[in-house]
Design a protein around this motif. Structure first.
Motif: not given
Length: 859
Positions: A518-527
């Motif tokens: 499962p992968a989610l990209c473009g999630l701002a501020g994830a880190c």
């Protein structure tokens, strides 16, 4: 004299004085027998090793764990060595009476060696201009350049000017300074499952490639082609060198981002950069990827495309079929675009503009999601791109992944590569219809684009630098700032991926879909949102990360893909397994039970084992009367004994011995376990279990336990005062128990080998796993491979070894035919509990004394 003594014994008189010559002859016979028994034990040891290796091969083929050609060669060597030892011992036992079995062995070994040889290297030119390249040239120029040549020549679309440096050039370079042999040696001695070891290997191999000289003829060929491109260029020539390894896409995997491509290369640096791209074949990401997918180094030779750079106003990737939308049952074309070079899209370094079009002709714009204020494409340019993608899908008759650039000078679209779009089936299967979200969940982060559907549970781990890869835990949720291809080696261990940048068309997203992560990209501020979050649940379909582990969100059919299945390494092992594993020599009484009918190593092991038993226990084997006996043990279970010295309490007249006349402590302990709890008979099978047994019996009628056959009389002991070896068949399964219990604890051991059964393979595997659990809980080291169990306890006191030997005796009797119920979880659990309770009760009982044998007879 022997006749006189025999008569006196029958008449009750005293025997005559010993005849020295007769005693010497008897001692000579005993010495010969001991030597034969020693050879027989070595044959059995080799047989155990061979069967264990064959079970390991079956297990490797059935499971998704990756392995390389070094493993294939090692496991084949082990099997061949063990079978060779069996053949050697059989011929020593028989005074070379079975020489033809050596011929059969050599024939099979030769066939295996042929399969292990590397394929011959293709011959051909060192370079090929792009206008001359077609799809059929894929073995010489790789999939990327073969497709580009096809697009230019037959699909009628614009492509850059350029040429391919072929696979023949790669092999010429590798052979020129002995580089190939040097690299192979390093690869074969490295543990590819250790990321530390792969990092060290990658640095050494890439350095060796970069330091190696180019053959003069190759340097000349590249230089001449670049000079010709300069002549054709309308302005200043700048190059793009792109990897095009053989096996990309053609092997059913994308290799997305695994090899290096270099942009903005000055023409005079083409030769040096070519070496850098060849060296990228040995980068950590590329080697880990090949290992996980079962692709050996020799199956992925490198070709390189040398192309003119397109002055790019915009670039990106278009999928002729959106894989994530397809998972929801929607049909659409999706475009990912950025200003400038397409590299920012495929590298995941930027979040792209996204255009979605219908798949009708002409395509209709469904959605536009610009990443910034000004989209990188006009709606008309995007529609032209969608039309081009659909045309390429129609030409190739399968969905396409197309990298493109919009020429800043001409405004025309240029195809940089077109390849099959993989992973649609797995993505669709992974996206089960979502139910309503349960109440009470805490949302830690939400947003972004689901580039690979599914749910992942595990600790959130933020990775910012390369060193973080070494400490990444198995089952973690990988959280990164940018979706760079360098993170790909972690996806085989990750439960999920979250990135602050990137999109569906990025290389890392493609690898995530391949691995079904499962992968989610473009999630701002994830880190920052997930740093220190601990255990989380990533639900890519809902574009959300929840606090804690939420297993209720997992789809019922969630599973990890078998990346090895169908791969070159997997296929090679499967072909070799056909020469190792199948057993065709079943009936010892059949005329076909002969060396010339051996078609596998398993056939040879069966032949050697059967004939060695005959040699040791047949009427003309030359056993002295005091050494070879039949045990009085009932009709159903028949045993023969050979006393190596001290196994009998006293000289035993006649051909039959009673258990109370046995002095072998390990045998008495085993027999005590066999007789301690009366066997209630086989469990009542369910309809499916009964049919499984019937099917197995139909396919192998000689396994029917009630049918008269030679195998019913193959249970035998070799014993001494502190030693015992049992080879037995109980109905449908085979077992070997060996036990030594003496004053030296370092030499003491008890081992158990168990294989087979009446039911189907899954039930047999479950039984072997259950036995392993029971034994490991009681001090054994157990190893299960397929339906085979190998267990051992060693280096213990004589008393403890005898107690463990007794437990094995109990299991021998009470696990007969229980495989038929193993798919019934409730009955299997109840059976395991009963076995455990009986074994614990048995462990608490005192051991039988050598002079006080237990009563009762099994069977």
């Amino acid at each position: 004299m022997a006749l006189v003594n025999a008569l006196r014994r029958w008449l009750g008189g005293r025997p005559a004085a010993p005849d020295p010559e007769a005693l010497a002859r008897e001692e000579a016979v005993k010495a010969r027998l001991r030597e034969r028994c020693a050879r027989f034990r070595r044959l059995l040891s080799a047989n155990k090793s061979a069967l264990e290796t064959m079970s390991e091969v079956e297990d490797s083929l059935a499971n998704p764990r990756p392995f390389g050609m070094d493993y294939v060669q090692a496991v084949c060597t082990r099997a061949v060595t063990a079978v060779f030892q069996m053949v050697r011992e059989l011929n020593a036992l028989s005074d070379n009476a079975y020489a033809p079995v050596q011929t059969a062995f050599e024939r099979i070994r030769s066939q295996m060696e042929t399969l292990l040889e590397e394929p011959p290297h293709p011959e051909g030119p060192l370079v090929l201009p792009l206008p001359m390249i077609r799809l059929e040239d894929m073995p010489q120029v790789g999939g990327k350049m073969a497709n580009l040549g096809e697009v230019a020549a037959r699909a009628g679309l614009e492509t850059p000017d350029g040429f391919a440096v072929t696979v023949a050039a790669y092999y010429r370079f590798m052979e020129y300074s002995g580089l190939r042999e040097k690299l192979n040696r390093r690869i074969q001695t490295t543990d590819m499952q250790s990321l530390d070891a792969v990092f060290s290997l990658a640095a050494a191999l890439q350095q060796a490639v970069l330091a190696a000289p180019l053959p003069p003829e190759l340097e000349r060929a590249i230089t001449e082609q670049v000079a010709a491109m300069r002549v054709r260029a309308e302005g200043e020539l700048i190059l793009a060198l792109r990897s095009s390894a053989v096996g990309e896409d053609a092997l059913g995997v994308t290799f997305a981002g695994q090899y290096r491509s270099e942009l903005n290369v000055p023409p005079e640096e083409a030769c040096d950069v070519w070496k850098e791209i060849v060296a990228s074949k040995y980068a950590v990401t590329a080697m880990s990827y090949r290992f996980q997918h079962g692709i050996p180094d020799d199956a992925a030779p490198m070709s390189v495309g040398v192309l003119a750079m397109v002055p790019s106003a915009a670039g990106g990737v278009v999928y002729s079929r959106d894989p994530v939308a397809a998972a929801r049952g929607e049909e659409r074309v999706v475009i990912n675009a950025v200003p400038g070079l397409a590299k920012a899209v495929v590298d995941g370094a930027a979040t792209p503009d996204v255009f979605a079009f219908s798949r009708e002709h002409p395509p209709r714009l469904l959605r536009k999601d610009p990443a910034g204020e000004t989209p990188s494409l006009t709606d008309e340019q995007a529609a032209e791109l969608a039309q081009m993608a659909l045309a390429l899908e129609e030409y190739y008759a399968e969905p396409q992944d197309v990298e493109w650039a919009c020429n800043a000078r001409t405004g025309r679209l240029t195809v940089l590569q077109s390849r099959p779009l993989h992973g649609l089936e797995s993505v669709t299967a992974a996206a089960a219809q979502q139910e309503a979200l349960p109440e009470g969940l805490t949302v830690l982060a939400q947003g972004g684009v689901a580039v690979s559907p599914g749910v992942g549970l595990g600790p959130a781990v933020v990775a910012r630098k390369e060193a973080d890869m070494l400490s990444f835990p198995k089952g973690g949720i990988l959280v990164v700032e940018r979706a760079l291809p360098r993170w790909a080696p972690l996806l085989s261990r990750a439960a999920g991926l979250v990135s602050e940048t990137g999109g569906m068309a990025g290389h890392l997203a493609s690898v995530a879909r391949e691995y079904e992560v499962p992968a989610l990209c473009g999630l701002a501020g994830a880190c920052s949102l997930l740093a220190g979050a601990g255990e989380v649940t990533l639900d890519a379909g809902r574009s959300a990360v929840f606090a804690g582990l939420q297993p209720q969100l997992l789809p019922a059919c969630a599973h990890k893909p078998n990346l090895m299945a169908g791969s070159p390494v997997h296929q090679r092992l499967a072909a070799l397994a056909r020469l190792m594993v199948p057993l065709r020599l079943l009936d010892p009484e059949a005329p076909e039970f002969a060396p010339e009918y051996c078609r596998s190593l398993h056939d040879i092991t069966r032949f050697c084992h059967e004939k060695s038993v005959e040699l040791l226990f047949s009427e003309d084997a030359g056993l002295p009367g005091q050494m070879g006996k039949q045990l009085r043990a009932g009709v159903k279970l028949q045993y023969w004994l050979v006393d190596m010295g001290g196994g009998f309490a006293a000289p035993v007249p006649g051909p039959v011995v009673d258990i109370k006349q046995i002095a072998s402590l390990p045998m008495l302990a085993l027999w005590d376990g066999m007789t301690a709890v009366p066997w209630a008979g086989p469990p009542a099978a369910s309809a499916s279990g009964f049919m499984s047994v019937m099917l197995e019996s139909t396919m192998k009628p000689e396994l029917e336990s009630t049918a008269p056959n030679a195998m019913a009389q193959r249970n035998f002991f070799i014993i001494g005062s502190g030693y015992m070896l049992l080879q037995a068949r109980y109905g449908y399964h085979f077992c070997t128990v060996e036990s030594q219990a003496g004053p030296d604890g370092h030499e003491n051991f008890v081992s158990f080998q168990f294989k087979g059964g009446a039911a189907d393979r899954q039930r047999r595997r479950l039984r072997a796993a259950m036995l392993a659990d029971l034994l490991e809980a009681r001090g054994f080291r157990a190893d299960v491979k397929d339906d085979s169990l190998f267990a051992v306890a060693e280096g213990d006191t004589a008393e403890n070894v005898l107690r463990k030997t007794r437990l094995l005796g109990y299991l021998l009797i009470h696990t007969r035919q229980v495989d038929m119920i193993m798919l019934d979880a409730g009955r299997a659990a109840a059976l395991k509990d009963k076995l455990a309770a009986d074994m614990d009760g048995l462990a608490a009982r005192p051991l039988p004394a050598a002079a006080q044998s237990p009563s009762g007879q099994p069977g």
